[in-house]
Each structure stands twice: as structure tokens, then as C-alpha cells.
Scaffold this active site. Sequence first.
Site, PDB file in Angstrom:
ATOM      1  N   GLU A  60      -3.705   7.507  -4.225  1.00 15.73           N
ATOM      2  CA  GLU A  60      -3.740   6.100  -3.411  1.00 15.73           C
ATOM      3  C   GLU A  60      -3.254   5.027  -4.335  1.00 15.73           C
ATOM      4  O   GLU A  60      -3.948   4.664  -5.404  1.00 15.73           O
ATOM      5  CB  GLU A  60      -5.062   5.809  -2.580  1.00 15.73           C
ATOM      6  N   TYR A 117       1.005  -1.212  -0.003  1.00 12.91           N
ATOM      7  CA  TYR A 117      -0.020   0.066  -0.085  1.00 12.91           C
ATOM      8  C   TYR A 117       0.851   1.141  -0.157  1.00 12.91           C
ATOM      9  O   TYR A 117       1.947   1.286   0.825  1.00 12.91           O
ATOM     10  CB  TYR A 117      -0.700  -0.211   1.139  1.00 12.91           C
TER      11      TYR A 117
END
Length: 294
Positions: free
Chosen positions: A207, A119
Site C-alpha cells: 500500500e 492512493y
Amino acid sequence: MNIHEYQAKELLAKYGAPIAAGHAAFTVEEAVEAAKQLPGPLYVVKSQIHAGGRGKGKFKELGPDAKGGVRLAFNLDEVKAHATDMLGNTLVTIQTGDAGKQVNRLYVTDGADIAKEFYLALLVDRATSRIAFVVSTEGGMDIEEVAHSTPEKIHSFSVDPASGFQPHHGRAVAAALGLTGDQAKQAAKVASSLYAAFLDTDAEQIEVNPLALTEQGNLLVLDAKVGFDGNAMFRHKDIAELRDLTEEDAAEVEASKYDLAYIKLDGNIGCMVNGAGLAMATMDIIKLNGEFPA
């Protein structure tokens, strides 16, 4: 202002981010043609809506046993079948609420042999007024759940705007992901490209989840979510043109034509307010007295 995944990837690719080959499709026929342009034999057919949780979502019209909004296909017939299921139907995810969102666009991408998922995100840290990196080895998961259950697996640091992105920031990202050698260099390059994109486009959030490490040892941006400061879009006409009004509330879109900030809420007391702080205080008082703002 938000954009679709395929638009976000095309944008990030311009800054050097590693993106798998893929094409947008608005019809079943276009989805099949998109797959024909990819090497195969594995394809990924992805619903394009402004909401997360697409893979675990369900289509209202297809019943509870139907597959989600992100599916693997091993031949062109499966691509066609998935596209037929998705286009024009309503996908309900954890972020859409029960109403769901109608799928009007697809993104057909080349498959990847994934060894590990990470991530990586950038956002504005309001406490420091700086761009902050949020990094975790727990990619492909609900990052909020990771933050709740295993917060030690999330690393965050901000970048001083006076110096900008430096090599040590790239090393920090690589270290947080547990990468060394050539893969650490790749991670630093990805982080640098995302930072440059963030600054140049007046982004509010970038993101990447997941940032994948392939079996071949390469980092790849498999999914991307990008949002921009709407007040800065007058500086970015090309980005403003990517806006998909069908993904936004019709009343909010209409209000924006008159420079009004209208936020649709489902309470029972309407609020006409001036200023963000006063707006929040007004809603807090309403809630404190047992009612709900609208």
C-alpha cells in the site's frame, strides 16, 4: 508478516520505485545525524510502528495537545526535539487501540513539495485468485472512508497471472489517477515496479498512501505499508530477518515457535479450533448466543 515503513521503502527502491532519501534512527543522536545526511531544509520525522494513522495519533506521555507521530522539522534543533518526544513514548492511533504502541524507531526523510496525493495499492483478490490494483485520486486520506462516502473515486482491476503485468495495466493506473504525458509514464513504471516486488517477495499487500506528485512534476512514494505471507518466509530469509517482534503480541510470538496459530482476543470463551472455516463458524455461534470468543 509486516515490516516498518523504512524497510518497505528500501525494499521497493530495489525494484525501481521512486523513494525520497531517508534514514532509520534508533536514538535521538542518530536522528540528528540522519538529518545531516539529507539536503534539507525540510525534514520529516516519522514514528515507526506497525499501525496506520500515525500523523493524527497522540502520545500518551505528552498530553492531548502534543503533535502526532509524523512531524515536519525545518532545522536540526527541531529534528532533535521531535525525536526526543517520540522515542520511548507510546503512540496511540486509530489502529493501535487505547493501549498504543511504544516508538522504538524513527525514520528521518527529506521533505517534498507536494502538488497532489494519490492512493495506490496491490493485494490478493480472493474472489478471482489474482493480484489486484486499487487506485484512487484521494490519497493521503482514510481509504475506508473514501470507499464508504465516495466509492466512485476508487478504481480496481486484477492482473491475469498467465500474462502478468502488461503496458495496458500501467495505462489503466495512469488513467485512474488522471495523469497524462510523462507523469502517466511515471505512474506506469511505479505500478510495474510494485507488481514485480509483490510477486518476488510473496507479498500479501503493498500500500502506497500517499503516492505524491511533486511541484516538480515527479511521482514519489511518500509512505509504504508492506505485508507478506508468513507461510512463504522460508523462501525469503532476508525478509524474515526484518521482522520486529516488539511490534507483535508476545503470546502470539511464543505460540509461533511451536507452529501454533494463536490469535489473541479479549472475549470470555476460549476457542481451541482446527481449520479456518470451523474456527469462524465456532466464533459465529458464540457471538450469536451473546458471548465473545477469546
